[in-house]
Design a protein around this motif. Structure first.
Motif, PDB file in Angstrom:
ATOM      1  N   GLU A 124      21.926  53.639  27.655  1.00  9.05           N
ATOM      2  CA  GLU A 124      22.119  52.246  28.036  1.00  9.05           C
ATOM      3  C   GLU A 124      22.241  52.071  29.547  1.00  9.05           C
ATOM      4  OE1 GLU A 124      23.959  53.880  25.899  1.00  9.05           O
ATOM      5  OE2 GLU A 124      23.360  53.032  23.952  1.00  9.05           O
ATOM      6  N   PHE A 125      22.489  53.172  30.270  1.00 12.71           N
ATOM      7  CA  PHE A 125      22.641  53.064  31.713  1.00 12.71           C
ATOM      8  C   PHE A 125      21.285  52.744  32.346  1.00 12.71           C
ATOM      9  CE2 PHE A 125      23.501  54.768  36.035  1.00 12.71           C
ATOM     10  CZ  PHE A 125      24.622  53.995  36.314  1.00 12.71           C
ATOM     11  N   PHE A 126      21.279  51.950  33.419  1.00 14.00           N
ATOM     12  CA  PHE A 126      20.029  51.453  33.994  1.00 14.00           C
ATOM     13  C   PHE A 126      19.219  52.553  34.684  1.00 14.00           C
ATOM     14  CE2 PHE A 126      17.922  49.552  37.790  1.00 14.00           C
ATOM     15  CZ  PHE A 126      16.937  48.855  37.117  1.00 14.00           C
ATOM     16  N   LEU A 127      19.833  53.423  35.456  1.00 13.24           N
ATOM     17  CA  LEU A 127      19.130  54.380  36.307  1.00 13.24           C
ATOM     18  C   LEU A 127      19.306  55.795  35.771  1.00 13.24           C
ATOM     19  CD1 LEU A 127      17.508  54.658  38.922  1.00 13.24           C
ATOM     20  CD2 LEU A 127      19.676  55.030  40.132  1.00 13.24           C
ATOM     21  N   HIS A 128      18.178  56.514  35.609  1.00 10.84           N
ATOM     22  CA  HIS A 128      18.202  57.871  35.073  1.00 10.84           C
ATOM     23  C   HIS A 128      17.362  58.793  35.969  1.00 10.84           C
ATOM     24  CE1 HIS A 128      19.916  57.092  30.964  1.00 10.84           C
ATOM     25  NE2 HIS A 128      19.637  55.850  31.375  1.00 10.84           N
ATOM     26  N   PRO A 129      17.956  59.621  36.812  1.00 10.26           N
ATOM     27  CA  PRO A 129      17.199  60.597  37.611  1.00 10.26           C
ATOM     28  C   PRO A 129      16.820  61.812  36.761  1.00 10.26           C
ATOM     29  CG  PRO A 129      19.524  60.737  38.138  1.00 10.26           C
ATOM     30  CD  PRO A 129      19.389  59.597  37.161  1.00 10.26           C
ATOM     31  N   TYR A 130      15.773  62.516  37.156  1.00 14.35           N
ATOM     32  CA  TYR A 130      15.347  63.690  36.398  1.00 14.35           C
ATOM     33  C   TYR A 130      14.561  64.643  37.300  1.00 14.35           C
ATOM     34  CZ  TYR A 130      10.803  61.334  36.209  1.00 14.35           C
ATOM     35  OH  TYR A 130       9.630  60.711  36.542  1.00 14.35           O
ATOM     36  N   ILE A 131      14.376  65.857  36.802  1.00 15.08           N
ATOM     37  CA  ILE A 131      13.531  66.888  37.426  1.00 15.08           C
ATOM     38  C   ILE A 131      12.440  67.235  36.430  1.00 15.08           C
ATOM     39  CG2 ILE A 131      13.425  69.262  38.292  1.00 15.08           C
ATOM     40  CD1 ILE A 131      16.373  68.988  39.051  1.00 15.08           C
ATOM     41  N   LEU A 132      11.199  67.346  36.933  1.00 13.84           N
ATOM     42  CA  LEU A 132      10.082  67.693  36.073  1.00 13.84           C
ATOM     43  C   LEU A 132       9.528  69.057  36.480  1.00 13.84           C
ATOM     44  CD1 LEU A 132       8.040  66.795  33.847  1.00 13.84           C
ATOM     45  CD2 LEU A 132       6.566  66.063  35.739  1.00 13.84           C
ATOM     46  N   LEU A 133       9.409  69.944  35.525  1.00 15.88           N
ATOM     47  CA  LEU A 133       8.746  71.238  35.715  1.00 15.88           C
ATOM     48  C   LEU A 133       7.570  71.266  34.750  1.00 15.88           C
ATOM     49  CD1 LEU A 133      11.889  73.556  35.875  1.00 15.88           C
ATOM     50  CD2 LEU A 133      10.602  72.580  37.782  1.00 15.88           C
ATOM     51  N   ALA A 171       8.677  68.198  40.333  1.00 13.88           N
ATOM     52  CA  ALA A 171       8.788  66.810  40.790  1.00 13.88           C
ATOM     53  C   ALA A 171      10.192  66.279  40.550  1.00 13.88           C
ATOM     54  CB  ALA A 171       7.765  65.939  40.072  1.00 13.88           C
ATOM     55  N   LEU A 172      10.508  65.249  41.335  1.00 15.33           N
ATOM     56  CA  LEU A 172      11.747  64.482  41.159  1.00 15.33           C
ATOM     57  C   LEU A 172      11.355  63.060  40.795  1.00 15.33           C
ATOM     58  CD1 LEU A 172      13.819  65.655  44.261  1.00 15.33           C
ATOM     59  CD2 LEU A 172      14.040  66.444  41.897  1.00 15.33           C
ATOM     60  N   GLY A 173      12.125  62.443  39.901  1.00 18.40           N
ATOM     61  CA  GLY A 173      11.781  61.095  39.499  1.00 18.40           C
ATOM     62  C   GLY A 173      12.992  60.267  39.122  1.00 18.40           C
ATOM     63  N   LEU A 174      12.754  58.968  38.990  1.00 14.08           N
ATOM     64  CA  LEU A 174      13.785  58.015  38.577  1.00 14.08           C
ATOM     65  C   LEU A 174      13.219  57.132  37.483  1.00 14.08           C
ATOM     66  CD1 LEU A 174      15.259  56.832  42.002  1.00 14.08           C
ATOM     67  CD2 LEU A 174      16.383  58.287  40.313  1.00 14.08           C
ATOM     68  N   ASP A 175      13.966  57.027  36.372  1.00 16.66           N
ATOM     69  CA  ASP A 175      13.641  56.089  35.303  1.00 16.66           C
ATOM     70  C   ASP A 175      14.525  54.856  35.453  1.00 16.66           C
ATOM     71  OD1 ASP A 175      11.716  57.545  34.063  1.00 16.66           O
ATOM     72  OD2 ASP A 175      13.060  58.475  32.608  1.00 16.66           O
ATOM     73  N   PHE A 176      13.917  53.699  35.341  1.00 12.17           N
ATOM     74  CA  PHE A 176      14.656  52.439  35.355  1.00 12.17           C
ATOM     75  C   PHE A 176      14.530  51.811  33.974  1.00 12.17           C
ATOM     76  CE2 PHE A 176      13.192  53.313  39.629  1.00 12.17           C
ATOM     77  CZ  PHE A 176      14.315  53.084  40.418  1.00 12.17           C
ATOM     78  N   HIS A 177      15.631  51.837  33.200  1.00 13.85           N
ATOM     79  CA  HIS A 177      15.620  51.333  31.829  1.00 13.85           C
ATOM     80  C   HIS A 177      15.710  49.813  31.859  1.00 13.85           C
ATOM     81  CE1 HIS A 177      16.545  55.142  29.349  1.00 13.85           C
ATOM     82  NE2 HIS A 177      16.040  55.497  30.532  1.00 13.85           N
ATOM     83  N   ILE A 183      10.499  51.165  30.086  1.00 18.56           N
ATOM     84  CA  ILE A 183      11.041  51.810  31.283  1.00 18.56           C
ATOM     85  C   ILE A 183      10.003  51.760  32.404  1.00 18.56           C
ATOM     86  CG2 ILE A 183      11.795  54.023  32.256  1.00 18.56           C
ATOM     87  CD1 ILE A 183      12.914  54.709  29.503  1.00 18.56           C
ATOM     88  N   PHE A 184      10.466  51.496  33.607  1.00 18.14           N
ATOM     89  CA  PHE A 184       9.643  51.636  34.804  1.00 18.14           C
ATOM     90  C   PHE A 184      10.097  52.910  35.511  1.00 18.14           C
ATOM     91  CE2 PHE A 184       9.341  51.015  39.431  1.00 18.14           C
ATOM     92  CZ  PHE A 184       7.962  50.879  39.556  1.00 18.14           C
ATOM     93  N   PHE A 185       9.131  53.694  36.011  1.00 18.61           N
ATOM     94  CA  PHE A 185       9.520  54.942  36.648  1.00 18.61           C
ATOM     95  C   PHE A 185       8.732  55.164  37.931  1.00 18.61           C
ATOM     96  CE2 PHE A 185       5.943  56.103  33.993  1.00 18.61           C
ATOM     97  CZ  PHE A 185       5.218  57.012  34.766  1.00 18.61           C
TER      98      PHE A 185
END
Length: 551
Positions: A124-133, A171-177, A183-185
C-alpha cells in the motif's frame, strides 16, 4: 563532449527508465505486464556519452513479471533500442575532424531473465525502490564506419557486424504505486556485453582488464505496469484473503480496509449486528449501552438507574417476586402472598401493631395475640361468667319462658359481648331424656331462642348470636339419675371469633340454627311444647289429676 548540468540530469532521469522487468505485481495481483520506453548511452573504446541526452536514441519494450514474495519478483523482458556513438547522427565528409574519425550505429534486441530485489515495504505504500539483477542475451546489428585519415583524405570503407552476445545488467529503480493494480516506474542501469569489445564499435583500442575489454552501455527506462489476476477473496468483501483479518464476513456487509465489518462506534460489535451502531454498547446487548449495568439495554430499560448488583426483570426494573410493589432489594418480607397490602418495607400492614398482619388478623383494629388470630382474648373472669351462665339461666316449668332470676346473668353476658365486638355467641339448648324426643328437641330450640331474644333486646346485633337445639342427643351426664338429668337440662353459652366455626357445632356437631330454620321458611322441629307463654286460668276438675312428666 558537452556534459549536462545537474538540473538537466535529474529531469532526464525522471523521464527515462530502465528495463522491461515489470513492477506492478503484488501479492494480490501476482502476474503483471509492463510497457516502457527506453534510451541507451554508450561507453567503450571510442569514448563515452554517458549522461549525454543529445540526440538520444529511443526504443521500447515489454516484460512479464511474476510476484514471488514481498522481497522478490522474477520477470522475462524483451526490448528494442538503437545505440550509436557519437551520439550525433550523420555521415562522414572529407572535412570531418580527425577526433571523430570512427563511429557506429547499432540496433539492439535484448532479452533477459531478471531478479528484482525489493525492499520489504507494504504494497500500500506509494514508493518502492528496488535493485534489478538480470542475465540476458542481446542480438546486435551494428554499422561501423571510419572518417578520413586527415582532412581532405579519402573516406575509409564502412563495415557491418551481426552477432549475439550474452550480457548482464545491474539497475536501480523506483516503483510508484498509483493504484493497487497500476504502477509507474523509472529505472537506470548498465549492460555489459560479454563478447570481445571490438565487435560492437570495431575498435579494441582500450582492451586491458575486464571492465575495459567488454563494451557496455547505460539504459534508462520509464513505463507503466498493469497487474493481472484477481486476488482470492473468499467472503467477497473486496479485501483479498491475504489482507483480510475477518475472512468469513457475511455477504453484503460493509467492511474496513482490513476486511472486518465496520464498527462505527468502536464498541467491538460490527454495525450489521449492532442495534445501536452510533453509541458504544455491550456485545451481550447487541451493541447497545446499559448505563446501570443490569443487563437490560437502556432503550428497553424502564428503570435505567437501578443500583448496581440489584436483580432485575425483563424490563430492567428491580425484581418484585411477591408482586407487592416493593422491589426485592428493599423488601423485608419478600414472600408476601399476592394481594396483601404492604407497607414501605414490603411487609404486610399490621394496623393494630399486634404482630399479626391484617390479612391474617381477624381483628385488624384491635391488638391480640397470634394464638387468638390477632384478636383480644376474653379475660379469665369474663370466661368464667360465660362458662357458669348455664347454672343461672332458668326457665318456667316445662316452658321456654325465662325466669327473671336469669336477667342479671344475661345482662353480664350482654356486657361481655359489647366489650368484645369481634366475638359471636353460640347458645345451645339441651334436655334430659324424659319425654318424647321430638318434644325435647323443640323445647331445646325454644329455650335457646328465648335467651337469644333477650340479648338481642339489649342491642346485640342478630348476626352475632346463634341459637340451636340438640334436644336430648348431647347429654353430659347419666340420664338414669336425677342428678344427671339436672345437668343435662341446660343452655350453653360459648363465645367464638366471628367467622370461625360455631362453638356449639365444634363441640356437638352440626344442627341447624333457628335463623337457618326461619330463613328456609320451616318450623322448628318436633311437637309444639306447652306453656311457652303464661298459663291460662281455667277451672280444674275436682278429681285429682294424674302426675305429668316435669321438665
Amino acid at each position: 563532449m558537452r556534459h549536462l548540468s545537474p538540473k538537466t540530469l535529474l529531469l532526464g532521469m525522471g523521464m527515462l527508465a530502465a528495463v522491461p522487468e515489470i513492477h506492478a505485481q503484488t501479492a494480490d495481483h501476482k502476474t503483471a505486464l509492463s510497457l516502457y520506453g527506453t534510451t541507451l548511452q554508450y561507453r567503450g573504446d571510442l569514448g563515452s556519452n554517458f549522461w549525454d541526452l543529445r540526440n538520444g536514441t529511443v526504443g521500447g519494450g515489454a516484460s512479464l513479471t511474476r510476484y514471488m514474495s514481498k522481497g522478490l519478483d522474477i520477470n522475462l523482458s524483451a526490448n528494442y533500442t538503437k545505440l550509436r556513438y557519437p551520439s550525433e547522427s550523420g555521415t562522414f565528409t572529407s572535412q570531418t575532424p580527425l577526433a571523430n574519425n570512427q563511429r557506429f550505429d547499432a540496433s539492439m534486441w535484448s532479452y533477459g531473465l531478471g531478479f528484482k530485489l525489493k525492499l520489504p515495504i507494504k504494497d500500500e505504500f506509494f514508493l518502492h525502490p528496488y535493485i534489478l539483477l538480470q542475465p540476458g542475451f542481446t542480438w546486435v546489428n551494428t554499422d561501423r564506419s571510419n572518417g578520413p585519415a586527415s582532412p581532405g583524405a579519402p573516406l575509409a570503407a564502412a563495415s557491418n557486424a551481426r552477432y549475439g552476445s550474452f550480457d548482464g545488467q545491474a539497475a536501480l529503480g523506483l516503483d510508484f504505486h498509483i493504484t493497487p493494480g497500476f504502477i509507474f516506474f523509472v529505472q537506470a542501469g548498465q549492460h555489459y556485453l560479454l563478447t570481445d569489445d571490438n565487435r560492437l564499435d570495431g575498435s579494441a583500442a582500450n582492451s586491458d582488464g575486464f571492465w575495459n575489454k567488454h563494451d557496455r552501455y547505460m539504459q534508462f527506462s520509464s513505463g507503466v505496469t498493469v497487474a493481472f489476476g484477481k486476488a482470492k477473496d473468499s467472503d467477497g468483501d473486496g479485501v483479498p484473503d491475504r489482507k483480510d483479518k475477518c475472512p468469513n464476513t457475511p455477504s453484503g456487509v460493509k467492511v474496513d480496509v482490513n476486511g472486518c465489518p465496520l464498527d462505527t462506534d468502536g464498541d467491538g460489535v460490527p454495525d450489521y449486528q449492532d442495534k445501536c451502531p452510533d453509541v458504544k454498547g455491550l456485545a451481550a446487548l447487541q451493541g447497545c449501552p446499559d448505563a446501570d449495568g443490569d443487563g437490560v439495554a437502556d432503550a428497553d430499560d424502564k428503570c435505567p438507574n437501578t443500583p448496581a448488583g440489584v436483580r432485575v426483570d425483563a424490563t430492567g426494573c428491580p425484581l418484585d417476586s411477591d408482586g407487592d410493589g416493593v422491589a426485592d432489594y428493599l423488601d423485608k418480607c419478600p414472600n408476601t402472598p399476592a394481594g396483601v397490602k404492604v407497607d414501605a418495607t414490603g411487609c404486610p400492614i399490621d394496623t393494630d401493631g399486634d404482630g399479626v398482619p391484617d390479612y391474617q388478623d381477624k381483628c385488624p383494629d384491635r391488638a391480640g395475640p397470634a394464638s387468638n388470630k390477632g384478636c383480644p382474648e376474653i379475660k379469665a373472669e369474663d370466661k368464667k361468667i360465660l362458662n357458669e351462665a348455664t347454672k343461672y339461666i332458668n326457665f318456667d316449668f316445662n316452658k321456654a319462658t325465662l325466669k327473671t332470676s336469669s336477667y342479671a346473668k344475661l345482662n353480664q353476658m350482654v356486657q361481655i359481648m359489647n366489650d368484645y365486638p369481634d366475638y359471636s355467641l353460640s347458645i345451645a339448648g339441651h334436655t334430659d331424656s324424659k319425654g318424647a324426643d321430638d318434644y325435647n328437641l323443640r323445647l331445646s330450640y325454644e329455650r335457646a331462642a328465648s335467651a337469644r331474644k333477650y340479648m338481642l333486646s339489649k342491642g346485640i346485633p342478630a348476626d352475632r348470636i346463634e341459637a340451636r337445639g340438640y334436644g336430648e342427643t348431647k347429654p353430659i351426664a347419666d340420664n338414669k339419675t336425677a342428678a344427671g338429668q339436672a345437668l343435662n337440662r341446660r343452655v350453653d353459652f360459648d363465645p367464638y371469633l366471628t367467622g370461625d366455626t360455631n362453638a356449639a357445632e365444634a363441640k356437638y356437631g352440626p344442627a341447624p340454627t333457628i335463623a337457618d330454620i326461619k330463613a328456609a321458611g320451616n318450623k322448628l322441629p318436633g311437637k309444639k311444647t306447652t306453656g311457652t307463654g303464661a298459663p291460662r286460668s281455667r277451672k280444674a276438675p275436682l278429681k285429682k289429676a294424674p302426675l305429668k312428666k316435669r321438665k
